[in-house]
Design a protein around this motif. Sequence first.
Motif, short mmCIF file in Angstrom:
data_model
loop_
_atom_site.label_atom_id
_atom_site.label_comp_id
_atom_site.label_asym_id
_atom_site.label_seq_id
_atom_site.Cartn_x
_atom_site.Cartn_y
_atom_site.Cartn_z
N VAL A 1 0.85 -1.19 0.00
CA VAL A 1 0.00 0.00 0.00
C VAL A 1 0.89 1.24 0.00
CG1 VAL A 1 -1.80 1.27 1.21
CG2 VAL A 1 -1.78 -1.23 1.31
N HIS A 2 0.74 2.07 -1.01
CA HIS A 2 1.44 3.35 -1.05
C HIS A 2 0.53 4.39 -0.43
CE1 HIS A 2 3.36 6.80 -3.54
NE2 HIS A 2 4.05 6.59 -2.43
N LEU A 3 0.73 4.66 0.86
CA LEU A 3 -0.22 5.50 1.60
C LEU A 3 -0.23 6.95 1.13
CD1 LEU A 3 -0.21 4.48 5.36
CD2 LEU A 3 -2.02 4.21 3.68
N ARG A 4 0.94 7.49 0.82
CA ARG A 4 1.08 8.91 0.42
C ARG A 4 0.26 9.82 1.33
NH1 ARG A 4 3.67 12.70 -0.44
NH2 ARG A 4 4.19 13.65 -2.45
N ALA B 1 -8.80 -10.30 4.08
CA ALA B 1 -9.02 -10.67 5.47
C ALA B 1 -7.99 -10.03 6.39
CB ALA B 1 -8.97 -12.19 5.60
N ASN B 2 -8.27 -10.06 7.70
CA ASN B 2 -7.36 -9.39 8.63
C ASN B 2 -6.05 -10.13 8.82
OD1 ASN B 2 -8.24 -11.51 10.25
ND2 ASN B 2 -8.21 -10.26 12.11
N ASP B 3 -5.91 -11.36 8.27
CA ASP B 3 -4.62 -12.05 8.34
C ASP B 3 -3.77 -11.79 7.09
OD1 ASP B 3 -6.12 -13.48 6.53
OD2 ASP B 3 -5.70 -15.45 7.41
N THR B 4 -4.24 -10.88 6.20
CA THR B 4 -3.46 -10.50 5.02
C THR B 4 -2.19 -9.76 5.45
OG1 THR B 4 -5.48 -10.26 3.71
CG2 THR B 4 -3.50 -9.17 2.87
N TYR B 5 -1.09 -10.09 4.81
CA TYR B 5 0.17 -9.40 5.09
C TYR B 5 0.25 -8.17 4.18
CZ TYR B 5 2.14 -12.98 8.11
OH TYR B 5 2.39 -13.82 9.17
N ILE B 6 0.49 -7.02 4.80
CA ILE B 6 0.60 -5.80 4.00
C ILE B 6 1.94 -5.10 4.27
CG2 ILE B 6 -1.91 -5.50 4.02
CD1 ILE B 6 -1.48 -3.02 5.74
N TYR B 7 2.49 -4.56 3.22
CA TYR B 7 3.70 -3.74 3.30
C TYR B 7 3.26 -2.31 3.01
CZ TYR B 7 8.26 -1.72 2.18
OH TYR B 7 9.39 -0.91 2.15
N VAL B 8 3.55 -1.40 3.91
CA VAL B 8 3.14 -0.01 3.76
C VAL B 8 4.34 0.83 3.33
CG1 VAL B 8 2.25 2.03 4.93
CG2 VAL B 8 1.23 -0.21 5.38
N ALA B 9 4.24 1.42 2.16
CA ALA B 9 5.29 2.29 1.62
C ALA B 9 4.92 3.73 1.90
CB ALA B 9 5.43 2.07 0.12
N SER B 10 5.80 4.44 2.57
CA SER B 10 5.50 5.84 2.86
C SER B 10 6.73 6.52 3.44
CB SER B 10 4.34 5.97 3.86
OG SER B 10 4.77 5.60 5.15
N GLY B 11 6.67 7.84 3.46
CA GLY B 11 7.63 8.62 4.21
C GLY B 11 7.04 8.88 5.59
N ASP C 1 11.18 1.38 -1.35
CA ASP C 1 9.73 1.13 -1.34
C ASP C 1 9.24 0.72 -2.72
OD1 ASP C 1 8.99 1.47 1.31
OD2 ASP C 1 8.62 3.62 1.11
N TYR C 2 9.76 1.38 -3.73
CA TYR C 2 9.35 1.11 -5.13
C TYR C 2 9.58 -0.35 -5.48
CZ TYR C 2 9.24 1.91 -10.24
OH TYR C 2 8.95 1.88 -11.59
N ILE C 3 10.73 -0.88 -5.10
CA ILE C 3 11.08 -2.27 -5.42
C ILE C 3 10.10 -3.23 -4.76
CG2 ILE C 3 12.82 -4.08 -5.07
CD1 ILE C 3 14.94 -1.81 -5.33
N VAL C 4 9.81 -3.01 -3.47
CA VAL C 4 8.90 -3.91 -2.75
C VAL C 4 7.49 -3.81 -3.33
CG1 VAL C 4 8.03 -4.64 -0.51
CG2 VAL C 4 10.33 -3.65 -0.68
N CYS C 5 7.04 -2.60 -3.62
CA CYS C 5 5.72 -2.42 -4.23
C CYS C 5 5.63 -3.11 -5.58
CB CYS C 5 5.39 -0.94 -4.38
SG CYS C 5 5.10 -0.07 -2.83
#
Length: 399
Positions: free
Chosen positions: A153-156, A220-230, A274-278
């Motif tokens: 997720v790119h929160l921006r 679902a709430n067990d989903t793994y999320i990576y948050v990209a942000s400053g 972050d770009y690479i992981v996204c």
Amino acid sequence: AQISDAVVVARVLNATLVVPELDHNSYWKDNSDFVNIFDVNWFISYLVKDVTIVKKVPDKFMRSMEKNPYSMRVPRKSPPEYYLDQVLPILKRRRVLQLTKFDYRLANNIDEELQKLRCRANFHALRFTKPIQELGQKLVLRMREMAIRFIAVHLRFEPDMLAFSGCYFGGGDKERYELAEIRKRWETLPDLDADGERSRGKCPLTPHEVGLMLRALGFANDTYIYVASGEIYGGEETLRPLRDLFPNFYTKEKLANEELKPFLPFSSRLAAIDYIVCDESDVFVTNNNGNMARILAGRRRYMGHKRTIRPNAKRLSSLFMERDKKDWDTFARKVKAVQRGYMGEPDEMRPGRGEFHEYPYSCICKKNGDPESEQVRGNQGLKNRSKEEEPVLGAKGDE
């Protein structure tokens, strides 16, 4: 986007391109140069059959100039004909020319061979430096060790983005004052009505709203999320509702502590990680229509198609305002309905519509009538031209 456009403009002008300079005076105050982010030697060698690229203006040109290179700014989204009619005569006369503020200065719809050159520059010639690439891939592997699939997720939701948007996010007088102070850096921004901007879909979703949207879409709430942000405006308090909805919540700071320290003073290099992981995520979720989101969406289409979800902010805003008046099932059903056409389907956008960097259809093949994304190397056999005494073009843009 700007670098790949600069490559195309150099080709149109039959000019030597000087490795582009990056803006060091932006909000982020990052003094990184091209060589700190991208593999400059790979960039030059990959495009050698298309454009001559040099690391600096050759000495013979510098010695012949009485002052700094002539600078000019072209209008946004100028077609190749503009460069040939208005820029080339100046370049021939001055021999060295710097194009400043080079953000979206080339039209979206241009000749197909030039579009393919855009793709070669963007998706092949621009490769991150080894330290950035290695750390980015380490973070991807660490996510994969925990989960077979993950979303990014790119929160921006950084202060500059919120200030620029002119929106209001519920922080009272403190928020209004702080964002108004940041907003002063853009002298030409008009006064905006926050409620009107939200109803028009111009405001980024809050982290809580992003989480609600994803849960309504079936994650679902067990989903793994990576948050990209400053730096998130409001810090941990702002992020807590998203963490509560998705406890398997990771960031580059959480996945790489000591390894991240050399990169911490440089926002552009952190963004590259972050770009690479996204890019490697199974699903990428954007929260605004900014440059990083567009470029990533285009790359994910071009490299074989992976889903990119864009919030339909205009339609979602009214749903979030009425959230307390609807039961969860009704809310989720309506979210799914308004998100049709924003879920990253292969044929979601007709060719020729939207920003080229987000929808690089000229470089994507269709097989048997199916929109099957396939990497196209493009025609490297563009007309040969003399490299003797080519004029020199410099491009300088925002990070």
